[in-house]
Design a protein around this motif. Structure first.
Motif, PDB file in Angstrom:
ATOM      1  N   VAL A 259       0.854  -1.190   0.000  1.00 39.57           N
ATOM      2  CA  VAL A 259       0.000   0.000   0.000  1.00 39.57           C
ATOM      3  C   VAL A 259       0.888   1.238   0.000  1.00 39.57           C
ATOM      4  CG1 VAL A 259      -1.869  -1.185   1.222  1.00 39.57           C
ATOM      5  CG2 VAL A 259      -0.141   0.056   2.529  1.00 39.57           C
ATOM      6  N   PRO A 260       0.357   2.392  -0.409  1.00 36.47           N
ATOM      7  CA  PRO A 260       1.173   3.607  -0.438  1.00 36.47           C
ATOM      8  C   PRO A 260       1.477   4.133   0.954  1.00 36.47           C
ATOM      9  CG  PRO A 260      -1.090   4.093  -1.069  1.00 36.47           C
ATOM     10  CD  PRO A 260      -0.990   2.607  -0.967  1.00 36.47           C
ATOM     11  N   ARG A 261       2.652   4.724   1.089  1.00 36.55           N
ATOM     12  CA  ARG A 261       3.027   5.434   2.315  1.00 36.55           C
ATOM     13  C   ARG A 261       3.104   6.914   1.963  1.00 36.55           C
ATOM     14  NH1 ARG A 261       8.393   5.975   4.188  1.00 36.55           N
ATOM     15  NH2 ARG A 261       8.971   4.301   2.757  1.00 36.55           N
ATOM     16  N   ASP A 262       2.392   7.735   2.699  1.00 38.94           N
ATOM     17  CA  ASP A 262       2.293   9.152   2.358  1.00 38.94           C
ATOM     18  C   ASP A 262       3.660   9.830   2.370  1.00 38.94           C
ATOM     19  OD1 ASP A 262      -0.373   8.645   2.325  1.00 38.94           O
ATOM     20  OD2 ASP A 262      -0.936  10.043   3.903  1.00 38.94           O
ATOM     21  N   ASN A 263       3.960  10.520   1.296  1.00 38.38           N
ATOM     22  CA  ASN A 263       5.141  11.367   1.208  1.00 38.38           C
ATOM     23  C   ASN A 263       4.855  12.419   0.148  1.00 38.38           C
ATOM     24  OD1 ASN A 263       7.636  12.624   0.801  1.00 38.38           O
ATOM     25  ND2 ASN A 263       8.786  10.741   1.194  1.00 38.38           N
ATOM     26  N   GLU A 264       4.454  13.591   0.567  1.00 38.80           N
ATOM     27  CA  GLU A 264       4.047  14.639  -0.364  1.00 38.80           C
ATOM     28  C   GLU A 264       5.167  15.032  -1.320  1.00 38.80           C
ATOM     29  OE1 GLU A 264       1.092  16.253  -0.966  1.00 38.80           O
ATOM     30  OE2 GLU A 264       0.263  14.634   0.240  1.00 38.80           O
ATOM     31  N   ALA A 265       6.418  14.850  -0.911  1.00 38.05           N
ATOM     32  CA  ALA A 265       7.540  15.252  -1.758  1.00 38.05           C
ATOM     33  C   ALA A 265       7.833  14.245  -2.856  1.00 38.05           C
ATOM     34  CB  ALA A 265       8.794  15.446  -0.897  1.00 38.05           C
ATOM     35  N   VAL A 266       7.278  13.030  -2.753  1.00 37.32           N
ATOM     36  CA  VAL A 266       7.597  11.996  -3.732  1.00 37.32           C
ATOM     37  C   VAL A 266       6.336  11.524  -4.439  1.00 37.32           C
ATOM     38  CG1 VAL A 266       8.688   9.742  -4.104  1.00 37.32           C
ATOM     39  CG2 VAL A 266       9.604  11.296  -2.381  1.00 37.32           C
ATOM     40  N   ASN A 267       5.542  10.712  -3.770  1.00 39.15           N
ATOM     41  CA  ASN A 267       4.379  10.087  -4.424  1.00 39.15           C
ATOM     42  C   ASN A 267       3.052  10.531  -3.834  1.00 39.15           C
ATOM     43  OD1 ASN A 267       5.568   8.368  -2.203  1.00 39.15           O
ATOM     44  ND2 ASN A 267       3.634   7.297  -2.447  1.00 39.15           N
ATOM     45  N   GLU A 268       3.056  11.573  -2.987  1.00 37.54           N
ATOM     46  CA  GLU A 268       1.849  12.013  -2.296  1.00 37.54           C
ATOM     47  C   GLU A 268       1.256  10.816  -1.540  1.00 37.54           C
ATOM     48  OE1 GLU A 268      -0.310  15.363  -4.599  1.00 37.54           O
ATOM     49  OE2 GLU A 268       0.366  13.966  -6.135  1.00 37.54           O
ATOM     50  N   CYS A 269       0.031  10.422  -1.867  1.00 36.50           N
ATOM     51  CA  CYS A 269      -0.576   9.270  -1.180  1.00 36.50           C
ATOM     52  C   CYS A 269      -0.960   8.190  -2.183  1.00 36.50           C
ATOM     53  CB  CYS A 269      -1.787   9.708  -0.366  1.00 36.50           C
ATOM     54  SG  CYS A 269      -3.070  10.524  -1.339  1.00 36.50           S
ATOM     55  N   MET A 378      15.464  19.466 -10.490  1.00 42.56           N
ATOM     56  CA  MET A 378      14.443  20.126  -9.686  1.00 42.56           C
ATOM     57  C   MET A 378      13.757  19.070  -8.836  1.00 42.56           C
ATOM     58  SD  MET A 378      11.610  20.745 -12.709  1.00 42.56           S
ATOM     59  CE  MET A 378      10.629  21.799 -11.669  1.00 42.56           C
ATOM     60  N   PRO A 379      13.156  19.443  -7.705  1.00 40.47           N
ATOM     61  CA  PRO A 379      12.425  18.469  -6.903  1.00 40.47           C
ATOM     62  C   PRO A 379      11.239  17.896  -7.666  1.00 40.47           C
ATOM     63  CG  PRO A 379      12.891  20.453  -5.627  1.00 40.47           C
ATOM     64  CD  PRO A 379      13.236  20.765  -7.046  1.00 40.47           C
ATOM     65  N   VAL A 380      10.931  16.654  -7.411  1.00 33.94           N
ATOM     66  CA  VAL A 380       9.802  16.005  -8.074  1.00 33.94           C
ATOM     67  C   VAL A 380       8.518  16.795  -7.831  1.00 33.94           C
ATOM     68  CG1 VAL A 380       8.320  13.962  -8.009  1.00 33.94           C
ATOM     69  CG2 VAL A 380      10.806  13.697  -8.084  1.00 33.94           C
ATOM     70  N   ALA A 381       8.323  17.255  -6.603  1.00 33.05           N
ATOM     71  CA  ALA A 381       7.086  17.957  -6.260  1.00 33.05           C
ATOM     72  C   ALA A 381       6.911  19.237  -7.062  1.00 33.05           C
ATOM     73  CB  ALA A 381       7.051  18.260  -4.758  1.00 33.05           C
ATOM     74  N   ASP A 382       8.010  19.832  -7.530  1.00 30.79           N
ATOM     75  CA  ASP A 382       7.921  21.092  -8.272  1.00 30.79           C
ATOM     76  C   ASP A 382       7.475  20.885  -9.716  1.00 30.79           C
ATOM     77  OD1 ASP A 382       8.725  22.327  -6.002  1.00 30.79           O
ATOM     78  OD2 ASP A 382      10.709  22.932  -6.729  1.00 30.79           O
ATOM     79  N   LEU A 383       7.443  19.645 -10.183  1.00 34.28           N
ATOM     80  CA  LEU A 383       6.992  19.395 -11.556  1.00 34.28           C
ATOM     81  C   LEU A 383       5.563  19.878 -11.773  1.00 34.28           C
ATOM     82  CD1 LEU A 383       8.411  15.795 -12.158  1.00 34.28           C
ATOM     83  CD2 LEU A 383       9.187  17.896 -13.260  1.00 34.28           C
ATOM     84  N   GLU A 384       4.736  19.792 -10.733  1.00 39.00           N
ATOM     85  CA  GLU A 384       3.342  20.197 -10.898  1.00 39.00           C
ATOM     86  C   GLU A 384       3.170  21.704 -10.947  1.00 39.00           C
ATOM     87  OE1 GLU A 384       1.306  20.018  -6.580  1.00 39.00           O
ATOM     88  OE2 GLU A 384       2.238  18.138  -7.212  1.00 39.00           O
TER      89      GLU A 384
END
Length: 804
Positions: A259-269, A378-384
């Motif tokens: 199951v997913p583990r929350d990490n907003e900087a990588v895969n969110e939820c 760049m950070p993955v989260a900044d792609l959005e």
């Protein structure tokens, strides 16, 4: 004083929830503000990542404004906070409304908690305990709803559905596929597929987590364990360069689900289906369970001491007779940092720099950059948050599904996502521009973009651009892409798997770097495997050692083109994982010794190898994966490896000891991790700086284009039964432009013979305008494509015949 200043802040409002005065962002929903401050409000349909439809009504709360109560309780998920608002979540009025909603939800819900996979972690169970009645007042017959067939990954019990529509909204808003919808009205409402063909999104498994009841559950996990039996262990998904954070749920060392583990900087939820269901490959019937040696053409199982001594003696013999340059090592780009480091140290202690993990790269002219690892600047989260992005030779929807999700969010926010590819793809992103050219035309097309950028920016064009274009002016498509990159805001240029496999890949990387240099955009490579950056850091490359010192070993292509006397393979199946499987098979066949550290058995390994050493798979070993943004992510093992398999890092340490090499006294992988970190130091992703000149590709009558299929990227996914039962893993087809099929007089409803690299396969023909004339799309890593030649290279297609 500070409270007065905060109240005057035009971006916030003051709201009181259950007696707690809170400064909240203007426009925020009551439920989001309450969650942020630890105030619990019951809910079913609300999810922080999805739109709020307010259709379950479980979050009704008592609201008062300016001393006047609202006419009725209001749903907290769509009620925006207002200055001076007073909210009571546990008043008699609120509780009465919430209990009424719960009673209605339970009217038709079946009483099958003891056999429901959701039992023990069910939101309906939890809330029914606090808000439900002990005895139902309804005596009418409960309704029954026919189950939906959503495919081999998601099981359904639609009678349990409470119509929260989380699954519908996820597939519409996040996955972008809109494959489910609410049918009929009132008490007859049902959640159903729109066209009756199941759910095929690459993120479909997330609806299992979203479902608050047991209507949608995991089909592979179904009835194998109960929630309270399992222990949870943090881990990292090993299939792509994102490195999604996951939890492995195990019972007595056996993984039952992921199951997913929350990490907003990588895969969110979220996690992809590949990350969720590949654990089945750990327990595949094809797992290699014992060390094996081939003698006189026969395979024999042996003990570990015999196997290790056999390997050590074989390596010594090759070095003594042919010199260390006769050794070559090819390893999976998803191997852990620790495994890569130890294998690199062993090879170099034996005198060879011939080690490479870039198995699907075709063009090595740009060498190994000394300034930074291949990845994202760049950070993955900044792609959005990108305002513009050019995707070159990539289909991130299948290659890196959650990076594609970030780009989709950028597009929905107004960003211009553009693509340059050798075929059209089924994007779930509204592209601002899409240029489709043949593989041979890609360098010139990208050079045209670079020329248009230079003119748009008013800067001098790099001299080498003329090598691709001469004096030709950029066309309308190139100008449209350049206009997007020359605009204001944050931009990125991203290269993917098709650029990696391109015979002029070094040119594409160089041109992309030129464009980013002129525009100030971030450069990024969406690399194959989960640890391409880690391979650079660990020195598992022919041109760089772990301390950054230059080396002069042979790359993967050179080791295949000029066969070595001995090969050491780790974590790969050569018929699927090398860019030119046909050439690789010939090279391995010509070697005196082939040693394979493998998780799974396969006919190709048995044909080519002399020693098979079983190594641990997902959840059976500890290690580190470095994702595309350079994030070091460690994980621990969950249970004992299957059979006699051993963690690869431990096996390599023992091999080094038998070879009597110094400095291999490691007792745990974290010792190796810290050693690599101390030697490699702080590094960041870089972009190519080595110059590359135009080298025209000879166009043939037909050119194969392809990349590893979504569920064929590595042995673990290829041996996961449920993933292989999906449409994404269907037997390979040859997809051609209708004009080519007509020219070659091929039957569009029959089989064709595909010949590449001296290997012939028979496969169905599919016609599509998405493939340019002169090209044939044939993916790798799926049944029927094994052993063919280069992923991008000449191919022959003829009328049907028996497979050779």
């Amino acid at each position: 004083m500070s409270a007065e200043v905060e109240t005057q802040n035009p971006e916030t409002v003051s709201v009181t929830i259950d007696g707690q005065e809170i400064e909240a962002p203007k426009g925020a929903s009551l439920i989001a503000v309450a969650d942020e401050h630890g105030i619990d409000i019951p809910r079913f349909c609300y999810h922080s990542k999805l739109s709020a439809p307010a259709n379950c009504r479980m979050c009704l709360v008592d609201v008062e404004m300016n001393g006047r109560p609202a006419p009725k309780p209001l749903p907290a998920c769509i009620t925006a906070v207002a200055d001076g608002m007073v909210v009571r979540t546990t008043s008699e009025r609120a509780l009465k409304a919430q209990r009424g909603v719960m009673e209605f939800l339970l009217i038709n819900h079946p009483l099958d908690c003891p056999i429901c996979d959701q039992g023990g972690e069910c939101e309906l169970q939890d809330l029914a305990l606090g808000y439900g009645r002990s005895v139902s007042r309804f005596v009418e017959r409960k309704r029954v709803v026919k189950d939906e067939n959503l495919g081999p990954l998601v099981a359904t019990e639609m009678t349990r559905c409470i119509h929260c529509t989380r699954c519908v909204r996820f597939l519409d808003e996040i996955a972008g596929t809109s494959e489910l919808g609410a049918m009929y009205r009132g008490e007859h409402t049902e959640i159903s597929t729109l066209v009756g063909s199941g759910v095929h999104s690459e993120l479909s498994g997330n609806i299992i987590d979203l479902c608050p009841v047991g209507a949608l559950t995991s089909r592979p996990y179904r009835f194998t364990a109960r929630a309270w039996e399992m222990l949870s262990h943090a881990s990292i998904a090993p299939h792509d360069c994102l490195g999604s954070n996951i939890d492995l749920h195990q019972v007595r060392g056996t993984i039952k689900r992921v199951v997913p583990r929350d990490n907003e900087a990588v895969n969110e939820c979220w996690i992809s289906d590949r990350d969720r269901f590949s654990y089945e490959g750990v327990y595949s019937a094809e797992r290699l369970l014992s060390p094996q040696i081939r003698e006189n053409g026969e395979w024999h199982s042996v003990d570990w001491q015999t196997a290790i001594e056999k390997v050590a003696n074989a390596l010594r013999e090759v070095v003594d007779q042919h010199g260390p340059e006769a050794l070559g090592a090819l390893l999976s780009p998803s191997s852990t940092l620790e495994e890569m480091y130890l294998l690199g140290r062993i090879m170099r202690a034996l005198g060879s720099d011939n080690i490479d993990s870039r198995l699907r790269r075709a063009d090595f002219r740009d060498g190994v950059e000394a300034t930074g690892y291949p990845g994202l600047q760049m950070p993955v989260a900044d792609l959005e948050q990108l305002d513009a992005a050019l995707v070159i030779g990539a289909y991130p929807r299948h290659e890196q599904p959650l990076i594609n999700h970030r780009l989709r969010k950028a597009a929905k926010a107004g960003g211009r996502i553009m693509a340059l590819n050798p075929r059209a793809f089924d994007w779930n992103i509204d592209l601002a521009a899409e240029q489709v050219v043949t593989a041979a035309q890609m360098p010139a097309a990208l050079a045209a973009v670079a020329r248009a950028v230079a003119r748009g920016k008013g800067v001098d064009e790099p001299e080498e651009i003329a090598g691709w274009l001469g004096d030709e002016a950029p066309g309308a498509e190139a100008q449209a892409i350049a206009a997007g990159l020359c605009g204001e805001g944050r931009c990125a240029v991203l290269l993917g798997g098709l650029a990696e496999a391109h015979p002029a890949g070094a040119e594409l990387r160089h041109l992309a770097a030129v464009i980013t240099g002129m525009t100030g955009a971030a450069y990024g490579e969406l690399t194959n495997g989960a640890n391409a950056a880690g391979a650079w850091l660990a020195g598992a490359l022919p041109g760089r050692r772990v301390d950054g010192a230059a080396a002069a070993g042979l790359d993967a292509a050179a080791m295949v083109a000029d066969p070595r006397k001995a090969y050491l393979l780790m974590g790969i199946e050569p018929e699927h994982d090398l860019i030119d499987a046909a050439a690789a098979t010939r090279a391995l066949g010509a070697a005196e010794t082939v040693i394979a550290l493998a998780t799974h058995d396969s006919p190709a390994l048995r044909q080519n190898a002399d020693v098979l050493l079983p190594i641990a798979a997902l959840g059976e070993t500890a290690g580190t994966l470095v994702n595309a943004e350079g994030r070091w992510q460690t994980f621990a093992g969950v249970g004992q490896p299957q059979g006699e398999a051993r963690p690869a890092w431990r096996l390599l340490r023992v091999l080094a000891n038998v070879l009597e090499l110094d400095g291999f006294e490691y007792q745990a992988p974290d010792e190796i991790h810290h050693e690599v970190q101390s030697i490699a130091g702080e590094v960041v992703a870089g972009r190519p700086t080595n110059p590359v000149k135009a080298s025209p590709i000879t166009e043939t009558e037909l050119m194969r284009i392809g990349q590893a299929a979504m569920f064929g990227v590595d042995p673990l996914t290829r041996h996961a039964d449920s993933l292989q039962a999906t449409d994404h893993a269907a037997p390979v087809t040859a997809t051609m432009n209708p004009s080519d099929a007509a020219r070659l007089r091929l039957d569009s409803t029959g089989q064709v013979r595909v010949t590449q690299g001296g290997v012939t396969r028979s496969m169905p023909l599919e016609l599509s305008e998405a493939v340019p004339a002169g090209s044939v799309w044939i993916p790798a890593g799926v049944a029927g494509s094994e052993g063919l030649g280069a992923l991008i290279g000449p191919v022959e297609v003829s009328a049907s015949g028996d497979s050779a």
